[in-house]
Write a protein that holds these residues in place. Structure first.
Motif, PDB file in Angstrom:
ATOM      1  N   PHE A 168       0.988  -0.985   0.412  1.00 55.55           N
ATOM      2  CA  PHE A 168      -0.174   0.265   0.109  1.00 55.55           C
ATOM      3  C   PHE A 168       0.755   0.966   0.001  1.00 55.55           C
ATOM      4  N   GLY A 169       2.162   1.202   0.958  1.00 60.36           N
ATOM      5  CA  GLY A 169       3.007   2.571   1.054  1.00 60.36           C
ATOM      6  C   GLY A 169       3.021   2.849  -0.925  1.00 60.36           C
ATOM      7  N   LEU A 170       3.451   1.890  -1.120  1.00 62.46           N
ATOM      8  CA  LEU A 170       4.360   1.349  -2.348  1.00 62.46           C
ATOM      9  C   LEU A 170       3.359   2.418  -3.917  1.00 62.46           C
ATOM     10  N   VAL A 171       2.190   2.229  -3.331  1.00 58.42           N
ATOM     11  CA  VAL A 171       0.935   1.990  -4.433  1.00 58.42           C
ATOM     12  C   VAL A 171       0.955   4.079  -4.133  1.00 58.42           C
ATOM     13  N   ASP A 172       1.047   4.395  -2.735  1.00 59.67           N
ATOM     14  CA  ASP A 172       0.710   5.761  -2.319  1.00 59.67           C
ATOM     15  C   ASP A 172       1.997   6.735  -3.777  1.00 59.67           C
ATOM     16  N   GLU A 173       3.348   5.889  -3.121  1.00 56.31           N
ATOM     17  CA  GLU A 173       4.585   6.919  -3.560  1.00 56.31           C
ATOM     18  C   GLU A 173       4.781   6.780  -5.312  1.00 56.31           C
ATOM     19  N   VAL A 174       3.726   5.029  -5.743  1.00 58.05           N
ATOM     20  CA  VAL A 174       4.042   5.837  -7.813  1.00 58.05           C
ATOM     21  C   VAL A 174       2.964   6.607  -7.400  1.00 58.05           C
ATOM     22  N   ARG A 175       1.971   6.685  -6.842  1.00 58.39           N
ATOM     23  CA  ARG A 175       0.660   7.570  -7.721  1.00 58.39           C
ATOM     24  C   ARG A 175       1.015   9.058  -7.259  1.00 58.39           C
ATOM     25  N   ASP A 176       2.037   9.744  -6.142  1.00 55.05           N
ATOM     26  CA  ASP A 176       2.702  10.428  -6.115  1.00 55.05           C
ATOM     27  C   ASP A 176       3.504  10.702  -7.205  1.00 55.05           C
ATOM     28  N   LEU A 177       4.530  10.007  -7.457  1.00 51.34           N
ATOM     29  CA  LEU A 177       5.561  10.097  -8.516  1.00 51.34           C
ATOM     30  C   LEU A 177       4.834  11.049  -9.719  1.00 51.34           C
ATOM     31  N   ARG A 178       3.367   9.516 -10.216  1.00 45.54           N
ATOM     32  CA  ARG A 178       3.278  10.274 -11.688  1.00 45.54           C
ATOM     33  C   ARG A 178       2.228  11.778 -11.050  1.00 45.54           C
ATOM     34  N   ALA A 179       1.862  12.208 -10.179  1.00 49.71           N
ATOM     35  CA  ALA A 179       1.104  14.031  -9.593  1.00 49.71           C
ATOM     36  C   ALA A 179       2.335  14.687  -9.810  1.00 49.71           C
ATOM     37  N   THR A 180       3.528  14.705 -10.125  1.00 50.05           N
ATOM     38  CA  THR A 180       4.039  14.991  -9.925  1.00 50.05           C
ATOM     39  C   THR A 180       5.337  14.692 -10.749  1.00 50.05           C
ATOM     40  N   LEU A 181       5.295  14.627 -12.056  1.00 50.64           N
ATOM     41  CA  LEU A 181       5.890  14.589 -12.996  1.00 50.64           C
ATOM     42  C   LEU A 181       6.415  15.966 -13.864  1.00 50.64           C
ATOM     43  N   ASP A 182       5.546  16.132 -13.433  1.00 53.71           N
ATOM     44  CA  ASP A 182       6.412  17.893 -14.347  1.00 53.71           C
ATOM     45  C   ASP A 182       6.937  18.597 -13.235  1.00 53.71           C
ATOM     46  N   VAL A 183       7.300  18.555 -12.122  1.00 52.60           N
ATOM     47  CA  VAL A 183       7.998  18.958 -10.740  1.00 52.60           C
ATOM     48  C   VAL A 183       9.563  18.533 -11.849  1.00 52.60           C
TER      49      VAL A 183
END
Ligand SMILES: [Zn+2]
Length: 331
Positions: A289-304
């Protein structure tokens, strides 16, 4: 795009909108709450055509100038507001331009339509600016907001929009629509990668999507066996198709959680030791579950601006069974 047949799972929504329009009860503002890729923008375009159609018979006819221009997003009474290149936010200047457009007299003597998609990308200032238009909408104006996460919008906006929900379709419905709209293709494989997102699938080449999906899966399985080098794989992923690969990563993890919950296989609290054979339990449920959250965070910050390769490498290392190092010898 909207010359395509009405997706079966959207027929209830299109019928309700057509009936409201016929009775003169169309609201000033609609919020289409869509499952990602399930057709929110398709429905927004259809609704714009409904009010801008000038053809005979039942609107939208799909063939008149009003319909074809709306479909091409080149209708003078349709303002389509989306993300500008390289931006994850819709800015206040864009909303002000939209408001100014909507305040002008309609070219065709009918409706003015504004579409905002993805509306959950409105930043705080832009949302405030939009509120003014929502509070005092010009006559015969229709605003359509499309969002997959409407909870990110301020309640003051939500309370002024009539909500329309678009759920993810059944697999069979997606496949039938894709074949009708785009012809035969490896749609099943593309949907396995993308999830139940037929409109997303229709926008790309299903063969390529399936190929990237198969490659991503292979990488992840190899990492989980400790059989490949996380550094090289992270660099490779960061170079091309990263958003799609990250989506695959998220689906792959979610699938593991689902499978694990069914069998209890991942409900161990302890991380598997090196004495367990490869292919067995390698991560516990909490880690997944922790990894899912982190992958989502990375997807959301791709432009950063960040070192994507490094961020990925960190995630990849957590898949590797304890006691094993990457096959490439960097470990
Ligand atoms: Zn028409």
């Amino acid at each position: 795009m909207n010359r395509t047949p009405v997706p079966a799972w959207l027929s209830g929504q299109t019928e309700a909108l057509a009936a409201a329009f016929a009775r003169g009860h169309l609201p000033h503002a609609l919020l289409i709450h869509e499952a990602p890729g399930a057709g929110g923008e398709w429905l927004a375009t259809w609704t714009a055509q409904l009010v801008l159609c000038r053809g005979p018979g039942t609107a939208p006819c799909g063939a008149c100038q009003g319909c074809t221009r709306a479909r091409a997003r080149q209708h003078p009474d349709l303002a389509w507001l989306g993300l500008e290149e390289d931006s994850r936010q819709i800015r206040i200047e864009q909303v002000r331009e939209l408001a100014a457009e909507l305040a002008l007299t309609s070219h065709g003597g009918g409706y003015k339509v504004g579409v905002i998609t993805p509306a959950d990308a409105l930043n705080r200032f832009a949302a405030n600016a939009l509120l003014k238009t929502l509070e005092e909408p010009p006559a015969r104006t229709l605003l359509v907001l499309v969002a997959s996460q409407p909870s990110r919008l301020p309640p003051t906006i939500l309370s002024r929009c009539q909500r329309l929900k678009v759920r993810a379709p059944e697999r069979a419905q997606s496949l039938a629509w894709l074949r009708e709209a785009r012809g035969e293709g490896p749609w099943e494989a593309a949907l396995d990668v993308l999830g139940e997102a037929p409109l997303m699938a229709a926008a790309g080449d299903p063969g390529e999507v399936a190929q990237v999906g198969a490659d991503a899966r292979e990488t992840l399985e190899a990492l989980a066996r400790g059989a490949t080098d996380p550094v090289a794989q992270a660099e490779r992923w960061a170079r091309a198709e990263l958003p799609l690969r990250l989506l695959c990563f998220e689906n792959w993890l979610t699938e593991r959680i689902r499978r694990g919950e069914g069998q209890g296989a991942f409900l161990t609290e302890l991380r598997a030791g090196p004495y367990l054979s490869a292919g067995g339990t390698f991560l516990n449920i909490r880690e997944l579950f922790g990894l899912v959250d982190e992958v989502r965070d990375l997807r959301a910050t791709l432009d950063v601006p960040l070192n994507r390769g490094l961020a990925l490498e960190t995630l990849f290392r957590r898949l590797i069974p304890a006691g094993r190092v990457g096959g490439g010898g960097h470990g």
